[in-house]
Scaffold this active site. Structure first.
Site, PDB file in Angstrom:
ATOM      1  N   LYS A   1      30.480 -31.940  55.705  1.00  0.00           N
ATOM      2  CA  LYS A   1      31.590 -32.627  56.380  1.00  0.00           C
ATOM      3  C   LYS A   1      31.367 -34.109  56.070  1.00  0.00           C
ATOM      4  CE  LYS A   1      33.642 -34.920  59.709  1.00  0.00           C
ATOM      5  NZ  LYS A   1      33.367 -36.364  59.778  1.00  0.00           N
TER       6      LYS A   1
ATOM      7  N   GLY B   1      23.185 -38.336  63.548  1.00  0.00           N
ATOM      8  CA  GLY B   1      24.223 -39.176  64.135  1.00  0.00           C
ATOM      9  C   GLY B   1      23.907 -39.489  65.575  1.00  0.00           C
ATOM     10  N   SER B   2      24.970 -39.702  66.348  1.00  0.00           N
ATOM     11  CA  SER B   2      24.797 -40.182  67.722  1.00  0.00           C
ATOM     12  C   SER B   2      24.433 -39.051  68.680  1.00  0.00           C
ATOM     13  CB  SER B   2      26.089 -40.839  68.191  1.00  0.00           C
ATOM     14  OG  SER B   2      27.104 -39.860  68.294  1.00  0.00           O
TER      15      SER B   2
ATOM     16  N   GLY C   1      27.883 -37.390  69.900  1.00  0.00           N
ATOM     17  CA  GLY C   1      28.482 -36.504  68.890  1.00  0.00           C
ATOM     18  C   GLY C   1      27.605 -35.291  68.657  1.00  0.00           C
ATOM     19  N   GLY C   2      26.307 -35.536  68.521  1.00  0.00           N
ATOM     20  CA  GLY C   2      25.369 -34.444  68.251  1.00  0.00           C
ATOM     21  C   GLY C   2      25.341 -33.443  69.386  1.00  0.00           C
TER      22      GLY C   2
ATOM     23  N   GLU D   1      19.416 -34.754  64.371  1.00  0.00           N
ATOM     24  CA  GLU D   1      18.554 -35.934  64.531  1.00  0.00           C
ATOM     25  C   GLU D   1      19.411 -36.964  65.237  1.00  0.00           C
ATOM     26  OE1 GLU D   1      15.436 -35.801  63.881  1.00  0.00           O
ATOM     27  OE2 GLU D   1      15.613 -33.860  62.908  1.00  0.00           O
TER      28      GLU D   1
ATOM     29  N   CYS E   1      17.510 -45.234  62.667  1.00  0.00           N
ATOM     30  CA  CYS E   1      17.171 -44.388  63.801  1.00  0.00           C
ATOM     31  C   CYS E   1      15.752 -44.664  64.261  1.00  0.00           C
ATOM     32  CB  CYS E   1      17.332 -42.933  63.413  1.00  0.00           C
ATOM     33  SG  CYS E   1      16.723 -42.615  61.773  1.00  0.00           S
TER      34      CYS E   1
END
Ligand code: NAP
Length: 504
Positions: free
Chosen positions: A182, A239-240, A243-244, A263, A300
């Protein structure tokens, strides 16, 4: 030659346009139009990926290693174009994009070498014991097998090394799993040209078209449909936390739940031991400022928190960090949204009671400048939200009154990607009481260093207890990351002719 994206999805070897489009928001240069992904695109890519698995999942390790090396070659063949579009879309400097490309191709080649060695298969054999009493033992052979099609969500902050052909894709393809990416809406053109490179390598090796697809985003239902597709057997995500977590919950709600290897965020605390703080507090403060502002703090593993014992040595550390941070000018952030989130994160910290501003600056639009705040250990322990990540170059110093309070702060931490200790010889006894706590909190513990810069290696762990990652048993960097896309299968009393090639 400059690269102008055509804006189509790569679905099972074909470039497919959609009716609806979104426009990229590059930090510089021209914006381009990209097709918005649809559930139909997702379905086509996932159907092809499942079909591809029946051949790709049974390729030899030599075939897959050659494919991975060819992807690296095809990326290198497009080096200048990739850097040009990558810098425009993300605002990251050219040298960074060039370095990241090397990391990406190096990662692909490392996985090629890794699977050729074969250790990752963890092959086990319990020979038959036909005469064993009271019951005979059958012949048992175990090997790791690929799990099936994998969905990959690239990261905004690593448009190459953690994106279209980044670590998750390399690990999945190495294991024998087809991949559906994606695309990240922050760098759709970079995604397109890298997908072109993967597709060229796939064609060169005559592999099934469904082995690799890239669907551009534009709408949130693309990612949601993708991870709910019954053909998808695992997800790699960087990602965040928000969202994750949303996508993780969707994976768990599927009729057939699947693993979601996310992650997510981390504040990567540093603990400064008293002897080290006294001997070289200013030096550590300066080094911290460098790590905190590298890449506009968009890592991160950015060390957002420093825990120090209150006193004049702490003052020297803070003063040095403040001076060094004060010299850093505005840096372009990856997206307008990330810049906005940085400023609201700053407001959240600044407005928390008991927090004092040490360094303030002004930044607007897509820029970030550093901020430095401090608070007491007592206040930190009373305000849980001070431990939430601010993605960008913001540092918070936590001044603790004694060693006991330092341990309390350590115990209060949520899961982290990294924790760091700065220590000298006289600090061993205190550090010995801290490390067992940090070991329960983080995937990687460092001594006398800074956590930004994650080595791609056999012993690397880029993961950790939630919310650093959604699966504490896994890493998304290094060769061990291949284990996420493998499943042990035991073959009992199976004739050789029926065993997978890796067990012959
Ligand atoms: P993000 O907003 O979580 O987006 C990551 C990907 O997930 C994008 O493709 C996004 O789609 C998609 N997505 C997000 N929420 C979704 C939802 N509810 N439904 C469907 N799809 C969804 O993160 P980001 O803005 O790219 O990156 C910034 C954050 O990533 C920071 O907070 C940072 O902490 C974290 N990060 C973590 C690591 C790590 O290794 N742990 C590394 C880098 C960054 P769109 O493209 O449509 O937005």
């Amino acid at each position: 030659m400059t690269f102008t994206p055509h804006g189509k999805h790569l679905i099972a070897g074909d470039w497919v346009a959609g009716d609806e489009t979104f426009t990229s928001s590059p930090a510089s240069g021209e914006a381009h139009s990209f097709s918005v992904g649809t559930p139909e695109n997702v379905n086509a890519a996932c159907e092809a990926a499942e079909e591809a698995f029946w051949s790709y999942g049974y390729t030899t390790r030599e075939q897959r290693a050659a494919f991975l090396n060819s992807i690296a070659d095809e990326i290198e063949a497009r080096a200048e174009q990739i850097t040009a579009i990558g810098t425009q879309e993300t605002g990251l400097p050219e040298a960074r994009l060039n370095g990241e490309r090397g990391r990406t191709t190096g990662q692909l080649r490392l996985f090629a070498e890794h699977i050729l060695k074969g250790d990752y298969l963890d092959r086990r054999h319990d020979e038959a014991l036909p005469d064993r009493k009271p019951a005979p033992r059958p012949d048992l052979k175990m090997v790791q097998r690929p799990i099936g099609p994998v969905a990959v969500f690239g990261a905004s902050n690593f448009p190459l090394a953690f994106s279209t052909a980044g670590g998750d894709t390399a690990a999945a393809l190495a294991s024998g799993c087809p991949v559906v990416v994606k695309g990240h809406s922050a760098h759709p053109g970079t995604g397109e040209i890298v997908a072109e490179a993967v597709n060229a390598a796939r064609e060169k090796h005559g592999l099934h078209k469904g082995v690799f697809s890239l669907i551009q985003g534009g709408k949130r239902d693309v990612g949601q449909t993708l991870i709910q597709h019954p053909n998808i057997k695992a997800v790699g995500f960087t990602g965040s936390l928000g969202g994750g977590r949303a996508l993780y919950d969707l994976c768990a709600q599927r009729p057939e739940p699947i693993p979601f290897f996310g992650e997510l965020g981390s504040v990567n605390p540093m603990f400064l031991m008293p002897a080290a703080l006294g001997a070289r507090g200013a030096e550590i403060g300066k080094g911290w400022a460098g790590s905190l502002t590298m890449g506009a703090g968009q890592f991160c593993t950015n060390p957002g928190i420093a825990v120090v014992l209150e006193g004049s040595d702490a003052d020297a550390f803070v003063a040095a960090a403040k001076d060094a941070l004060g010299e850093v000018g505005p840096q372009t952030m990856l997206t307008d949204g990330i810049a906005e989130a940085y400023r609201s994160g700053r407001d959240r910290i600044a407005k928390t009671s008991g927090v004092r501003e040490v360094l303030s600056s002004t930044c607007d639009l897509r820029n970030a400048t550093p901020y430095l705040y401090e608070t007491t250990g007592e206040n930190w322990l009373a305000n849980h939200e001070l431990g939430e990540e601010v993605f960008g170059p913001l540092g918070l110093v936590v001044r603790v009154k004694d060693e006991d309070e330092m341990r309390k702060v350590a115990r209060s931490l949520e899961g982290q990607l990294t924790c760091t200790i700065h220590l000298d010889d006289g600090d061993t006894a205190l550090a010995q009481t801290l490390v067992p706590i940090l070991e329960r909190k983080a995937g990687r513990i460092l001594a006398n260093g800074f956590p930004t810069g994650v080595e791609v290696a056999d012993a690397m762990v880029h993961g950790g207890p939630y919310p650093a990652s959604t699966n504490f048993g896994a890493t998304s960097v290094g060769t061990l990351s291949i284990r996420r896309f493998l499943r042990p299968v035991c073959f009992q009393a199976m004739p050789d002719a029926l065993l997978p090639g890796d067990l012959h």
